[in-house]
Scaffold this active site. Structure first.
Site, PDB file in Angstrom:
ATOM      1  N   GLU A 434      93.152   3.946   9.516  1.00  4.18           N
ATOM      2  CA  GLU A 434      92.008   4.483   8.793  1.00  4.18           C
ATOM      3  C   GLU A 434      91.813   5.965   9.144  1.00  4.18           C
ATOM      4  O   GLU A 434      91.491   6.308  10.283  1.00  4.18           O
ATOM      5  CB  GLU A 434      90.753   3.672   9.171  1.00  4.18           C
ATOM      6  CG  GLU A 434      89.460   4.202   8.601  1.00  4.18           C
ATOM      7  CD  GLU A 434      88.242   3.554   9.250  1.00  4.18           C
ATOM      8  OE1 GLU A 434      87.126   3.950   8.874  1.00  4.18           O
ATOM      9  OE2 GLU A 434      88.398   2.685  10.126  1.00  4.18           O
ATOM     10  N   ASP A 507      88.546   1.186  12.630  1.00  4.57           N
ATOM     11  CA  ASP A 507      87.467   1.263  13.617  1.00  4.57           C
ATOM     12  C   ASP A 507      86.732  -0.073  13.728  1.00  4.57           C
ATOM     13  O   ASP A 507      86.645  -0.833  12.755  1.00  4.57           O
ATOM     14  CB  ASP A 507      86.464   2.351  13.230  1.00  4.57           C
ATOM     15  CG  ASP A 507      87.058   3.750  13.356  1.00  4.57           C
ATOM     16  OD1 ASP A 507      88.075   3.888  14.068  1.00  4.57           O
ATOM     17  OD2 ASP A 507      86.530   4.687  12.737  1.00  4.57           O
ATOM     18  N   ASP A 509      83.782  -1.117  13.477  1.00  4.12           N
ATOM     19  CA  ASP A 509      82.415  -1.011  12.964  1.00  4.12           C
ATOM     20  C   ASP A 509      82.375  -1.608  11.565  1.00  4.12           C
ATOM     21  O   ASP A 509      83.351  -2.186  11.081  1.00  4.12           O
ATOM     22  CB  ASP A 509      81.952   0.450  12.966  1.00  4.12           C
ATOM     23  CG  ASP A 509      82.874   1.363  12.155  1.00  4.12           C
ATOM     24  OD1 ASP A 509      83.705   0.843  11.374  1.00  4.12           O
ATOM     25  OD2 ASP A 509      82.770   2.596  12.297  1.00  4.12           O
ATOM     26  N   ASP A 511      82.238  -0.186   8.598  1.00  4.32           N
ATOM     27  CA  ASP A 511      83.177   0.426   7.661  1.00  4.32           C
ATOM     28  C   ASP A 511      84.606  -0.053   7.915  1.00  4.32           C
ATOM     29  O   ASP A 511      85.375  -0.310   6.983  1.00  4.32           O
ATOM     30  CB  ASP A 511      83.117   1.955   7.762  1.00  4.32           C
ATOM     31  CG  ASP A 511      81.833   2.512   7.166  1.00  4.32           C
ATOM     32  OD1 ASP A 511      81.245   1.800   6.321  1.00  4.32           O
ATOM     33  OD2 ASP A 511      81.434   3.631   7.539  1.00  4.32           O
TER      34      ASP A 511
END
Length: 645
Positions: A434, A507, A509, A511
């Site tokens: 990402e 990541d 999280d 997103d």
């Protein structure tokens, strides 16, 4: 090697010894699937009684200590002495292969337990079994051990009931992986049987719990209700028609039932059955349905100039294909066939050629009549099929253009791909990362011989809601398709895959969770073989770094691990520096290698789909607006895999 090969070398496996010697030949496997197959074999006998009209209630119970019990209120297995075998019919059925009432069509017109090995196989593969029969005002019992009787058939009392109870404990020496039954797996099959036999009540109890759990399945609507239930679990914007189309008929003692309905999606959900057996690989009954609906819709299209011109505009030589017609369909085909011919004991595919002709003729006749009486439904279905056909033609043109582009660009590898030097797919892996920042760190930290890096940027396309040509031309997914080198959709060829480990590194999280799920949706819809073969992984970067002075840092992958690392420092815990990684870009190449990419130390999750149908429903739910279901998918459909250690 013994050169004296004579009659004395020929082994004869008597009774049920053959089943214990080669259990996989009879129940498919000795893993969890085979274990649950034992239950299906016993339940099939009760269902056969129901199909014959003598049973309306079946109870399946999971007792403590991995014991299973199946009860029905059918006629009860006969207990009188067999005229030629000279033993009780009950003992004969439970201890001899190919013994049963299913071969006598005066008793059972149709039967799921075709081969006559079902209950005797269960007996052979159980540490012990007991059978209780209630009939003619009396109650009888016989007990067995690994398929052999340990008692005679005994009358143990009076009874005003009728039916059969089979109770057994699977043999741990056969089912070495597990002998514990999964409630959800069995529940799905029993619920399915209740849909296929409308009016029958199936009670499923889990008596292993302190407070037993009970589910009761009874569906008066049969397979029409089954189609409705499956469609309600989709996120469809419409159902076409509002109630499923139902077709039934009988010819040459073969009973056909079909129910289908369209939704606004692009994938299809087809379930076919013969005598309640799930024919997952289809067969002649499904071939007959496909041929008929294809013929009928193309015939009506030819007589509709307005709609016909839409297809001619896309390609004058094209007709509606079956893949266009089946797009968005939820279909159940249920057959009752007196003499079914299956491929193998597990009965995955129907082979009777006469069934194809029977289904073809019936569906053509009934569907033509339905569409003549419901022209608006016909036009709406044709409109949907034409949309699929024009999209298919456009996708083919886009694919051809992409191939030309690939040859002119030198195999079409994307600019941002930092490829590895080795070319053996079994040795190579690609990290889909990402963002450019994390991609830069990954390139610095990787092993360039075996590890390729493909950075992605921006929000991924939700392939759940778009047509194939938009996937092919999407600037976020095109680099993934090109890098893997195996095509996509119907043209996907796993033999051309350039990497056998495809690692999604995002990541930790919301997103990152979203990006992972969007990528997994893409793989599931257009390259499902990647997941089926265990080639897709989720990287697990650390969440924290705990460091005391100049000592080696401790990387932690959860809050609990962080707390344990601090507790291990004792009185010095307050002096430790705790860093929370907000993203992969915060780590330099060395840290990323040490924590997430080094095959000797990294942690990864291999993505699995144990049940494709269930996964399909999960994907549909996951692609809604809520983030939390997506997180749950990633947690529940992956298992830890410490690799290359």
């Amino acid at each position: 090697m013994n050169e004296n090969y004579s009659a004395g070398n020929i082994q004869v496996l008597k009774g049920l010894e053959a089943v214990r010697k080669r259990p996989g030949m009879y129940i498919g496997s000795t893993g969890p699937n085979g274990l649950h197959h034992l239950v299906y074999e016993v339940v099939d006998n009760s269902i056969d009684e129901a199909m014959a009209g003598f049973c309306d209630t079946i109870t399946v119970a999971l007792e403590k200590d991995d014991i299973c019990r199946v009860e029905d209120n059918g006629r009860g297995i006969p207990v009188d002495i067999h005229p030629t075998e000279h033993i009780s019919a009950l003992e004969l059925v439970l201890t001899k292969l190919h013994a049963g009432g299913k071969f006598d069509k005066s008793n059972y017109k149709v039967s799921g337990g075709l081969h006559g090995v079902g209950v005797s196989c269960v007996n052979a593969l159980s540490t012990w079994m007991e059978a209780i029969v209630e009939r003619d005002g009396k109650k009888y019992q016989q007990k067995y051990s690994v398929g052999k009787p340990t008692t005679k058939v005994e009358e143990i009392g009076a009874s005003d009931r009728h039916g059969t109870t089979i109770r057994w404990k699977a043999d741990k020496t056969i089912f070495q992986e597990t002998t514990t039954y999964n409630f959800d797996v069995l529940s799905k099959r029993l619920r399915e049987l209740a849909f296929l036999n409308n009016g029958i009540t199936i009670i499923f109890r889990d008596e292993r719990l302190e407070e037993p759990k009970e589910a009761v399945y009874k569906f008066e609507g049969g397979i029409t209700q089954y189609v409705n239930e499956m469609n309600k679990k989709t996120t469809s914007k419409f159902y076409l028609p509002e109630e499923p189309i139902y077709i039934t008929g009988e010819r040459d003692n073969v009973i056909t039932e079909c129910a289908f309905q369209y939704n606004s999606g692009y994938s299809y959900n087809i379930n076919t059955y013969v005598n309640d057996i799930n024919t997952r690989e289809g067969g002649t009954h499904l071939d007959g349905f496909k041929n008929a609906i294809n013929f009928v819709l193309n015939k009506f299209l030819d007589s509709n100039d307005k709609l016909k011109k839409r297809l001619e505009k896309a390609d004058k030589e094209e007709k509606l294909r079956i893949e266009d017609i089946l797009s968005g369909i939820v279909l159940v085909v249920s057959m009752k066939v007196p003499e079914p011919e299956f491929e193998g004991q597990t009965k995955e595919k129907l082979g009777n050629t006469e069934v194809r002709t029977i289904v073809d003729a019936l569906v053509k006749e009934k569907l033509t009549l339905f569409f003549e009486q419901n022209p608006k439904v016909l036009e709406a279905i044709l409109d949907k099929a034409l949309s699929e056909a024009t999209a298919r033609i456009a996708a083919k043109k886009a694919k051809d253009a992409s191939r030309k582009k690939s040859f002119s660009d030198g195999f079409g590898l994307p600019e941002k791909l930092a490829d590895c030097s080795l070319k053996d797919p079994e040795m190579c892996e690609v990290y889909i990362v990402e963002g450019d920042s994390a991609g830069g760190s990954a390139k610095k930290g990787r092993d360039p011989k075996i590890q390729a890096i493909l950075p992605l940027w921006g929000k991924m396309l939700n392939v759940e809601k778009v047509r194939p040509e938009k996937v092919m031309n999407n600037d976020k997914l095109e680099p993934v398709i090109a890098s893997l080198g195996a095509g996509f959709g119907k043209d996907f060829n796993i033999d051309k895959l350039r990497y056998h480990k495809i690692i999604i590194m995002a990541d930790a999280d919301v997103d990152g969770s979203h990006i992972r799920t969007l990528l997994l949706t893409f793989f599931f819809r257009y390259m499902p073989q990647l997941i089926e073969n265990g080639y897709v992984y989720l990287a697990m970067p650390p969440l924290f770094k705990v460091q005391l002075g100049k000592k080696e840092p401790v990387y932690c992958y959860s809050d609990q691990e962080r707390d344990e690392a601090l507790a291990a420092l004792g009185d010095q815990r307050d002096k430790a520096d705790v860093q929370r990684y907000k993203g992969l870009g915060e780590m330099d190449g060395k840290q990323l290698w040490e924590t997430t990419m080094d095959p000797a130390r990294r942690k990864m999750r291999v993505v699995t789909i144990p049940d494709a149908e269930a996964a399909d429903k999960i994907f549909t739910v996951c692609m809604g607006e809520e983030v939390e279901p997506r997180r749950e998918f990633i947690e529940s459909n992956s298992s830890y895999a410490n690799l290359d250690i």
